[in-house]
Enzyme design. Sequence first.
Site, PDB file in Angstrom:
ATOM      1  CE  LYS A 100      -1.098  -3.789  -2.013  1.00  0.00           C
ATOM      2  NZ  LYS A 100      -1.887  -3.778  -3.250  1.00  0.00           N
ATOM      3  CD  GLU A 122      -0.111   1.496  -8.251  1.00  0.00           C
ATOM      4  OE1 GLU A 122      -0.550   0.506  -7.623  1.00  0.00           O
ATOM      5  OE2 GLU A 122       0.673   1.364  -9.227  1.00  0.00           O
ATOM      6  CB  SER A 387      -4.384  -8.218   3.245  1.00  0.00           C
ATOM      7  OG  SER A 387      -5.145  -7.116   3.704  1.00  0.00           O
TER       8      SER A 387
END
Length: 404
Positions: A100, A122, A387
Site C-alpha cells: 500500500k 478508507e 502483498s
Amino acid sequence: MAEKFDFTNYFKEYPDENGFFGPYGGAYIEPELKAAMDEITQAYFTICKSSKFIAELREIRKNFQGRPTPITYCENLSRSIGDVQIYVKREDLNHSGAHKLNHCMGEVLLAKYMGKKKVIAETGAGQHGVALATAAAHFGLECDIYMGAVDIKKQAPNVARMKIMGANVIEVTDGLQTLKEAVDAAFAAYTREYKDCIYCIGSVVGPHPFPMMVRDFQSVVGFEAHDQFLEMTGELPDAVVACVGGGSNAAGFFSGFLTDPVKIYGVEPLGRGTNLGDHAASLTYGEEGVMHGFNSVMLKDENGEPAPVYSCASGLDYPSSGPEHAFWKSIDRVQYDVIDDDAAIDAFYALSKNEGIIPAVESSHAVAYAMKLAREQKHGSILVNLSGRGDKDMDYVIDTFGLR
C-alpha cells in the site's frame, strides 16, 4: 481474446481520456466533485510527469520505503508440494509491511505539490490506513482514516499504528461496518472537504483518475519483479498470481507481465461458500454495475444494490473490483478464480512453517492458489505477489481458526 489484443501501447491507450477501460471505469460522481477530480487529473498528468516529482519519488522509494523489495525462492514449500518451483515477491518487506505504501507515498506527495493540507482515506485490513498515516507523517499533512467497526476490532494492531503516527481513525458503524461502509463514509467526508484535501483511495477503484493513478504507482512492483525474476533464473515465470479485492496489488503486479507469454491469475475470496453474503468474489459471480463512482463488475442484492460480502481477509471484503480487472477478464488476459477461507488459512500456516514468512491473510489467498497450481502441474515456476505481512492477522487467525 488475449492473443489478438495488442498491448504495444497499452499504458498510453488505457484508460482513455474519460477514464474507461473498454466499458469499465469512468467517473460517475456528483457535479460538485467533478471539479475536484479534474483538478487531481490535471495535477497528475502535469506534476507526476515532471523530473522533480519523479526524482523525489524514486529517492523516497529507495531510502524510505526500502525498494526494491526482493524475490524469495520458497524451496521448502515447493518441495513439500512437488516439482513446481514457487517464488514470492516480498512486498511484506516494503516499509509499513505491505504494498500500500507504493501508491500512498505517490498520492500524498501529489497532495503536497498541490498545496493540500489533509488526506482522507478508507481502510479495511488497516494496511492502507497505516500506509497513508505513514506518508502523511512523512510529509507533515493531517490524516483522517475511516474504518468499519468490525475491522477495527479485527485489526487492532494496525489501528494502534495509525493512531501512534498521528492519524485520526474514525469508526464507521453503518451497515455491515466493514470496507464498503468505510468507503461510503470517506466519500461523504471528501464531498464536504475536497477544497482542502485529497481522498487517497486505497485501491484501483473509484472515479477516474484513481484506478489509473493507483495502478501506475503500484506498477513498480510488477516491473521490478519482471526484471528480478529474469536475473534470478534466466527466464520468466510460467505463471504469476496475486489476490484481488479492489485489486491494487494485483494491478501493479500484473502490469509488469501483460506483454509477456506468462499466465496471469487473480485470486478472489470465496469466503464460506458460493451463497450471496458468504464471499466477495465479484469478478467470478458479479455483474456489471456502478458503485463508488465507477462502472465495473459487482455483487448485487435483489434490489440491484451492492450486496453484503464476507471474507476472513478484511482487505478483500469489497463488493466490486477495479475496472481494469473487469477489462482484463473481458479480453481473457487474466484468469480470475477463487480460494475459500480454509484454503487461505492453510496457506497462511504452510508458508509460515515451511519458510519462516508469515503472510497477510489477503496474500494467503494467492499463496493458496499457487499451491493449488503447483499440485496440478508437473513442472515450471510460479511467482506470487506476497502483498503484505501477517503480523496484523496473527491474533485473529489463532482466535478464529486455531493453530494448525
